[in-house]
Motif scaffolding. Structure first.
Motif, PDB file in Angstrom:
ATOM      1  N   TYR A   1       0.834  -1.207   0.000  1.00  0.00           N
ATOM      2  CA  TYR A   1       0.000   0.000   0.000  1.00  0.00           C
ATOM      3  C   TYR A   1       0.873   1.262   0.000  1.00  0.00           C
ATOM      4  CZ  TYR A   1      -4.357  -2.540   0.716  1.00  0.00           C
ATOM      5  OH  TYR A   1      -5.446  -3.356   0.558  1.00  0.00           O
ATOM      6  N   ILE A   2       1.936   1.251   0.770  1.00  0.00           N
ATOM      7  CA  ILE A   2       2.848   2.403   0.793  1.00  0.00           C
ATOM      8  C   ILE A   2       3.494   2.589  -0.574  1.00  0.00           C
ATOM      9  CG2 ILE A   2       5.026   3.248   1.751  1.00  0.00           C
ATOM     10  CD1 ILE A   2       4.171   1.943   4.422  1.00  0.00           C
ATOM     11  N   TYR A   3       3.906   1.491  -1.197  1.00  0.00           N
ATOM     12  CA  TYR A   3       4.510   1.562  -2.532  1.00  0.00           C
ATOM     13  C   TYR A   3       3.515   2.129  -3.543  1.00  0.00           C
ATOM     14  CZ  TYR A   3       6.466   0.075  -6.967  1.00  0.00           C
ATOM     15  OH  TYR A   3       6.938   0.047  -8.251  1.00  0.00           O
ATOM     16  N   ALA A   4       2.280   1.656  -3.512  1.00  0.00           N
ATOM     17  CA  ALA A   4       1.255   2.164  -4.432  1.00  0.00           C
ATOM     18  C   ALA A   4       0.994   3.647  -4.189  1.00  0.00           C
ATOM     19  CB  ALA A   4      -0.031   1.361  -4.279  1.00  0.00           C
ATOM     20  N   ALA A   5       0.997   4.055  -2.937  1.00  0.00           N
ATOM     21  CA  ALA A   5       0.785   5.469  -2.625  1.00  0.00           C
ATOM     22  C   ALA A   5       1.942   6.334  -3.122  1.00  0.00           C
ATOM     23  CB  ALA A   5       0.599   5.648  -1.119  1.00  0.00           C
ATOM     24  N   LEU A   6       3.166   5.836  -3.009  1.00  0.00           N
ATOM     25  CA  LEU A   6       4.319   6.592  -3.513  1.00  0.00           C
ATOM     26  C   LEU A   6       4.276   6.729  -5.031  1.00  0.00           C
ATOM     27  CD1 LEU A   6       7.208   5.203  -1.287  1.00  0.00           C
ATOM     28  CD2 LEU A   6       6.195   7.482  -1.218  1.00  0.00           C
TER      29      LEU A   6
ATOM     30  N   TRP B   1      -1.513   0.308 -12.517  1.00  0.00           N
ATOM     31  CA  TRP B   1      -1.959   0.501 -11.132  1.00  0.00           C
ATOM     32  C   TRP B   1      -3.176  -0.331 -10.809  1.00  0.00           C
ATOM     33  CZ3 TRP B   1      -1.782   6.513 -10.652  1.00  0.00           C
ATOM     34  CH2 TRP B   1      -0.453   6.915 -10.528  1.00  0.00           C
ATOM     35  N   ILE B   2      -4.060  -0.487 -11.782  1.00  0.00           N
ATOM     36  CA  ILE B   2      -5.235  -1.333 -11.552  1.00  0.00           C
ATOM     37  C   ILE B   2      -4.782  -2.758 -11.247  1.00  0.00           C
ATOM     38  CG2 ILE B   2      -7.280  -2.318 -12.651  1.00  0.00           C
ATOM     39  CD1 ILE B   2      -7.554   0.379 -14.156  1.00  0.00           C
ATOM     40  N   GLY B   3      -3.789  -3.225 -11.987  1.00  0.00           N
ATOM     41  CA  GLY B   3      -3.234  -4.551 -11.705  1.00  0.00           C
ATOM     42  C   GLY B   3      -2.573  -4.617 -10.340  1.00  0.00           C
ATOM     43  N   LEU B   4      -1.843  -3.569  -9.984  1.00  0.00           N
ATOM     44  CA  LEU B   4      -1.222  -3.518  -8.657  1.00  0.00           C
ATOM     45  C   LEU B   4      -2.287  -3.547  -7.563  1.00  0.00           C
ATOM     46  CD1 LEU B   4       1.359  -3.161  -6.932  1.00  0.00           C
ATOM     47  CD2 LEU B   4       1.038  -0.690  -7.179  1.00  0.00           C
ATOM     48  N   PHE B   5      -3.362  -2.799  -7.775  1.00  0.00           N
ATOM     49  CA  PHE B   5      -4.460  -2.787  -6.812  1.00  0.00           C
ATOM     50  C   PHE B   5      -5.077  -4.178  -6.689  1.00  0.00           C
ATOM     51  CE2 PHE B   5      -9.042  -2.401  -6.017  1.00  0.00           C
ATOM     52  CZ  PHE B   5      -9.012  -1.807  -4.773  1.00  0.00           C
ATOM     53  N   GLY B   6      -5.301  -4.849  -7.809  1.00  0.00           N
ATOM     54  CA  GLY B   6      -5.857  -6.203  -7.767  1.00  0.00           C
ATOM     55  C   GLY B   6      -4.929  -7.175  -7.070  1.00  0.00           C
ATOM     56  N   PHE B   7      -3.619  -7.026  -7.300  1.00  0.00           N
ATOM     57  CA  PHE B   7      -2.643  -7.901  -6.646  1.00  0.00           C
ATOM     58  C   PHE B   7      -2.628  -7.681  -5.137  1.00  0.00           C
ATOM     59  CE2 PHE B   7       1.718  -8.401  -5.012  1.00  0.00           C
ATOM     60  CZ  PHE B   7       1.895  -9.759  -5.250  1.00  0.00           C
TER      61      PHE B   7
ATOM     62  N   ILE C   1      -1.365  -7.404 -20.703  1.00  0.00           N
ATOM     63  CA  ILE C   1      -1.102  -6.083 -20.129  1.00  0.00           C
ATOM     64  C   ILE C   1       0.304  -6.014 -19.551  1.00  0.00           C
ATOM     65  CG2 ILE C   1      -1.738  -4.529 -18.222  1.00  0.00           C
ATOM     66  CD1 ILE C   1      -4.670  -5.297 -18.772  1.00  0.00           C
ATOM     67  N   PHE C   2       0.725  -7.066 -18.865  1.00  0.00           N
ATOM     68  CA  PHE C   2       2.075  -7.093 -18.299  1.00  0.00           C
ATOM     69  C   PHE C   2       3.126  -6.928 -19.399  1.00  0.00           C
ATOM     70  CE2 PHE C   2       5.788  -9.839 -17.380  1.00  0.00           C
ATOM     71  CZ  PHE C   2       6.364  -9.064 -16.385  1.00  0.00           C
TER      72      PHE C   2
ATOM     73  N   PRO D   1       9.139  -3.487  -8.321  1.00  0.00           N
ATOM     74  CA  PRO D   1       8.035  -4.080  -7.547  1.00  0.00           C
ATOM     75  C   PRO D   1       6.701  -4.071  -8.306  1.00  0.00           C
ATOM     76  CG  PRO D   1       9.321  -2.647  -6.158  1.00  0.00           C
ATOM     77  CD  PRO D   1       9.823  -2.435  -7.555  1.00  0.00           C
ATOM     78  N   LEU D   2       6.474  -3.052  -9.121  1.00  0.00           N
ATOM     79  CA  LEU D   2       5.252  -3.013  -9.924  1.00  0.00           C
ATOM     80  C   LEU D   2       5.252  -4.149 -10.942  1.00  0.00           C
ATOM     81  CD1 LEU D   2       2.632  -1.613 -10.848  1.00  0.00           C
ATOM     82  CD2 LEU D   2       4.054  -0.241 -12.378  1.00  0.00           C
ATOM     83  N   TYR D   3       6.373  -4.360 -11.605  1.00  0.00           N
ATOM     84  CA  TYR D   3       6.485  -5.460 -12.563  1.00  0.00           C
ATOM     85  C   TYR D   3       6.337  -6.808 -11.853  1.00  0.00           C
ATOM     86  CZ  TYR D   3       8.440  -1.844 -15.619  1.00  0.00           C
ATOM     87  OH  TYR D   3       8.644  -0.716 -16.348  1.00  0.00           O
ATOM     88  N   TYR D   4       6.917  -6.924 -10.678  1.00  0.00           N
ATOM     89  CA  TYR D   4       6.791  -8.150  -9.879  1.00  0.00           C
ATOM     90  C   TYR D   4       5.318  -8.423  -9.569  1.00  0.00           C
ATOM     91  CZ  TYR D   4       7.051 -11.198  -5.782  1.00  0.00           C
ATOM     92  OH  TYR D   4       6.873 -12.228  -4.889  1.00  0.00           O
ATOM     93  N   ALA D   5       4.606  -7.397  -9.126  1.00  0.00           N
ATOM     94  CA  ALA D   5       3.197  -7.557  -8.775  1.00  0.00           C
ATOM     95  C   ALA D   5       2.371  -7.920 -10.004  1.00  0.00           C
ATOM     96  CB  ALA D   5       2.669  -6.276  -8.135  1.00  0.00           C
ATOM     97  N   LEU D   6       2.614  -7.248 -11.123  1.00  0.00           N
ATOM     98  CA  LEU D   6       1.874  -7.550 -12.346  1.00  0.00           C
ATOM     99  C   LEU D   6       2.160  -8.975 -12.822  1.00  0.00           C
ATOM    100  CD1 LEU D   6       2.036  -4.260 -14.432  1.00  0.00           C
ATOM    101  CD2 LEU D   6       0.051  -5.254 -13.282  1.00  0.00           C
ATOM    102  N   PHE D   7       3.410  -9.383 -12.716  1.00  0.00           N
ATOM    103  CA  PHE D   7       3.770 -10.741 -13.130  1.00  0.00           C
ATOM    104  C   PHE D   7       3.039 -11.787 -12.289  1.00  0.00           C
ATOM    105  CE2 PHE D   7       6.397 -14.547 -12.792  1.00  0.00           C
ATOM    106  CZ  PHE D   7       6.517 -14.892 -14.141  1.00  0.00           C
ATOM    107  N   HIS D   8       3.076 -11.613 -10.976  1.00  0.00           N
ATOM    108  CA  HIS D   8       2.429 -12.576 -10.101  1.00  0.00           C
ATOM    109  C   HIS D   8       0.909 -12.499 -10.192  1.00  0.00           C
ATOM    110  CE1 HIS D   8       5.663 -14.629  -8.083  1.00  0.00           C
ATOM    111  NE2 HIS D   8       6.341 -13.488  -8.140  1.00  0.00           N
ATOM    112  N   TYR D   9       0.399 -11.353 -10.528  1.00  0.00           N
ATOM    113  CA  TYR D   9      -1.055 -11.204 -10.688  1.00  0.00           C
ATOM    114  C   TYR D   9      -1.532 -11.881 -11.977  1.00  0.00           C
ATOM    115  CZ  TYR D   9      -5.586  -8.858 -10.443  1.00  0.00           C
ATOM    116  OH  TYR D   9      -6.926  -8.576 -10.358  1.00  0.00           O
TER     117      TYR D   9
END
Length: 118
Positions: free
Chosen positions: A7-12, A42-48, A63-64, A108-116
């Protein structure tokens, strides 16, 4: 606890983009396309982060790939042709350093999208 860091990362990320937007960084159409890719990521990050399935995994795989490809093309090739700044001495080394910084910030965004998506 890890959830809080996401959440902190997404906010930054959101704060930096909003700051760029407020200071007129998205005046060019090509930068608006970049903003669209950013919002989709960001939508993907939010879903992850929230563990909600927004689209199918196949859509997120596409999308990734599109987001990573766009970020690389935009940062290393397109952005240089759109900006009106004069290239300074040592541009190649600064591009490499700023590319590594971009990778560290967006990793970290790419990591989250990949795992999502997988």
């Amino acid at each position: 606890m890890i959830q809080v860091f996401w959440y902190i990362y997404a906010a930054l990320l959101a704060t930096s983009t909003i700051g760029f937007f407020v200071h007129g960084g998205y005046r060019s159409p090509i930068f608006l396309i970049d903003l669209a890719f950013t919002v989709i990521a960001w939508i993907g990050l939010f879903g992850f982060v929230t563990h909600h399935q927004i689209f199918t995994p196949f859509v997120w795989q596409v999308i990734f790939a599109a987001v990573v490809l766009w970020d690389l093309l935009f940062f290393f090739f397109i952005k240089a042709h759109v900006t009106t700044e004069e290239p300074a001495a040592g541009t190649a080394s600064m591009t490499i350093i700023s590319g590594l910084l971009m990778l560290a910030l967006l990793g970290p965004l790419y990591y989250a999208l990949f795992h999502y998506s997988f």
